[in-house]
Design an enzyme around this catalytic site. Structure first.
Site, mmCIF file in Angstrom:
data_model
loop_
_atom_site.group_PDB
_atom_site.id
_atom_site.type_symbol
_atom_site.label_atom_id
_atom_site.label_comp_id
_atom_site.label_asym_id
_atom_site.label_seq_id
_atom_site.Cartn_x
_atom_site.Cartn_y
_atom_site.Cartn_z
ATOM 1 N N GLY A 129 36.517 6.771 93.358
ATOM 2 C CA GLY A 129 35.160 6.438 93.788
ATOM 3 C C GLY A 129 34.632 5.089 93.344
ATOM 4 O O GLY A 129 33.554 4.680 93.778
ATOM 5 N N ASP A 130 35.378 4.368 92.492
ATOM 6 C CA ASP A 130 34.876 3.080 92.007
ATOM 7 C C ASP A 130 36.041 2.170 91.627
ATOM 8 O O ASP A 130 36.065 1.581 90.553
ATOM 9 C CB ASP A 130 33.948 3.302 90.805
ATOM 10 C CG ASP A 130 33.046 2.107 90.530
ATOM 11 O OD1 ASP A 130 32.916 1.237 91.419
ATOM 12 O OD2 ASP A 130 32.462 2.042 89.433
ATOM 13 N N PHE A 131 36.989 2.043 92.558
ATOM 14 C CA PHE A 131 38.199 1.250 92.306
ATOM 15 C C PHE A 131 37.832 -0.229 92.486
ATOM 16 O O PHE A 131 38.206 -0.866 93.469
ATOM 17 C CB PHE A 131 39.292 1.689 93.281
ATOM 18 C CG PHE A 131 40.696 1.408 92.803
ATOM 19 C CD1 PHE A 131 41.245 2.131 91.756
ATOM 20 C CD2 PHE A 131 41.479 0.437 93.412
ATOM 21 C CE1 PHE A 131 42.543 1.887 91.319
ATOM 22 C CE2 PHE A 131 42.782 0.192 92.983
ATOM 23 C CZ PHE A 131 43.303 0.910 91.935
ATOM 24 N N ASN A 132 37.084 -0.746 91.524
ATOM 25 C CA ASN A 132 36.520 -2.083 91.704
ATOM 26 C C ASN A 132 37.200 -3.129 90.837
ATOM 27 O O ASN A 132 38.118 -2.834 90.067
ATOM 28 C CB ASN A 132 34.993 -2.068 91.501
ATOM 29 C CG ASN A 132 34.580 -1.884 90.050
ATOM 30 O OD1 ASN A 132 35.207 -2.396 89.132
ATOM 31 N ND2 ASN A 132 33.496 -1.142 89.836
#
Length: 356
Positions: free
Chosen positions: A214-217
């Site tokens: 959900g937050d592969f940043n």
């Protein structure tokens, strides 16, 4: 209690005391690390080793089952060959501890974990070669494929119905649009939300479900130099946004954040897509919605960061990282249009795959 006081702000002496009490370790080095809502602290104890003490914000600390699943997911990925952190048990054998402490806002309860420290630098600081972008897409797909095999008695907690960072919940952005009053960006966001409702929502029945990180940043992916003068992925951080979602959501999130760091953002989609499809080829409905979902993630990031700054002005620099270039990129993507952007991405992905 004010929302802005949910983020912990432990002093060095409080961190040191907690390390001694929970883990019987004496810190020789304590250094603050960046974080969106939690407090992350690098700790090197005199006994040896390197760790990250992760102190969850007081709101998320009310949901220990969710944090338990996130911690298990990290361990599960580690066991299956991906570079995720693992939690060290406390002296009583627990992987997390609920601590009631006053760090300036009155006594509140915070979930605390001690995680392994992963080497490397954030991908935001590395030159994003096509090969590294390919590896990023491939790693994101491998991660979701592994997470889909995970079994845990509390997996249902990942069904986060009103979770504002889920790409399933884009209409929730409408209640935050006031933070963009008077800006041209507000009209673009409104248009994207409308397109999401009309062109993406009807396709959800064809999307494949999975568990999303959900937050592969760009700050949650670590890299290290490899033997061929390039970089390899050495770490995946921050599972706080894990939720039951869809494969196409993870890909859209990955593409969006890599675009933030690239000098020519539109060129990012092809190599990331090629890497992803080397593990999980997209179906037609997923392909058709990738462009809109990337735009949706830009809108989430820009609107919610602006909202968070209104609550935590002292954390503005970190919260607004994606916004610095994001506004320009989202407007450029919107103006270029779906057909043009898809052509660039899918042709580039096909050419990249042919070269592999």
């Amino acid at each position: 209690m004010s929302v802005k006081h949910t983020k912990p702000n432990f002093s060095q002496s409080q961190v040191s005391e907690m390390m001694k009490k929970l883990f019987k370790l004496t810190p020789s080095v304590i250094r603050s690390l960046p974080s969106y809502d939690d407090q992350n602290v690098y700790v090197a104890p005199v006994e040896g080793g390197e760790y990250v003490l992760k102190i969850m914000n007081s709101e998320d600390s009310k949901n220990p089952s969710l944090v338990e699943v996130q911690t298990y997911a990290m361990s599960f990925l580690h066991q299956n060959g991906l570079p995720a952190q693992t939690a060290l048990p406390t002296t009583t054998g627990q992987l997390m501890s609920l601590e009631e402490i006053d760090c300036g806002y009155g006594c509140q309860k915070y979930l605390v974990r001690l995680l392994t420290y992963l080497p490397g630098t954030t991908i935001s600081k590395a030159p994003l070669s096509p090969q590294l972008l390919f590896e990023t897409g491939k790693t994101a797909a491998r991660m979701d494929k592994i997470l889909q095999e995970m079994q845990h008695p509390h997996l249902s907690v990942l069904q986060r119905e009103k979770f504002k960072w889920s790409l399933s919940n884009i209409p929730l952005l409408e209640s935050y649009l006031g933070v963009l009053d008077g800006e041209t960006l507000q009209e673009v966001v409104k248009s994207v939300i409308h397109q999401y409702k009309t062109s993406v929502v009807p396709k959800y029945s064809s999307f494949r479900k999975c568990v999303n990180h959900g937050d592969f940043n760009d700050l949650n992916v670590l890299v290290q130099p490899d033997e061929s003068d390039g970089y390899k992925i050495s770490g995946i951080l921050d599972f706080g946004d894990m939720n039951s979602g869809y494969y196409i959501h993870e890909l859209a999130i990955t593409v969006m954040y890599m675009m933030i760091e690239h000098p020519n953002p539109i060129e990012v989609g092809g190599p990331v897509l090629a890497g992803w499809e080397s593990v999980l080829p997209l179906n037609e409905a997923e392909k058709d919605c990738l462009y809109m979902l990337v735009l949706c993630r830009f809108c989430q990031s820009l609107v919610l960061a602006r909202y968070s700054v209104s609550l935590q002005p002292e954390n503005a620099e970190y919260l607004m990282i994606s916004s610095k270039r994001g506004i320009h990129i989202v407007c450029q993507l919107w103006e270029l249009g779906k057909e043009h952007v898809e052509k660039v991405w899918f042709q580039s992905a096909a050419q990249f795959s042919d070269r592999k």
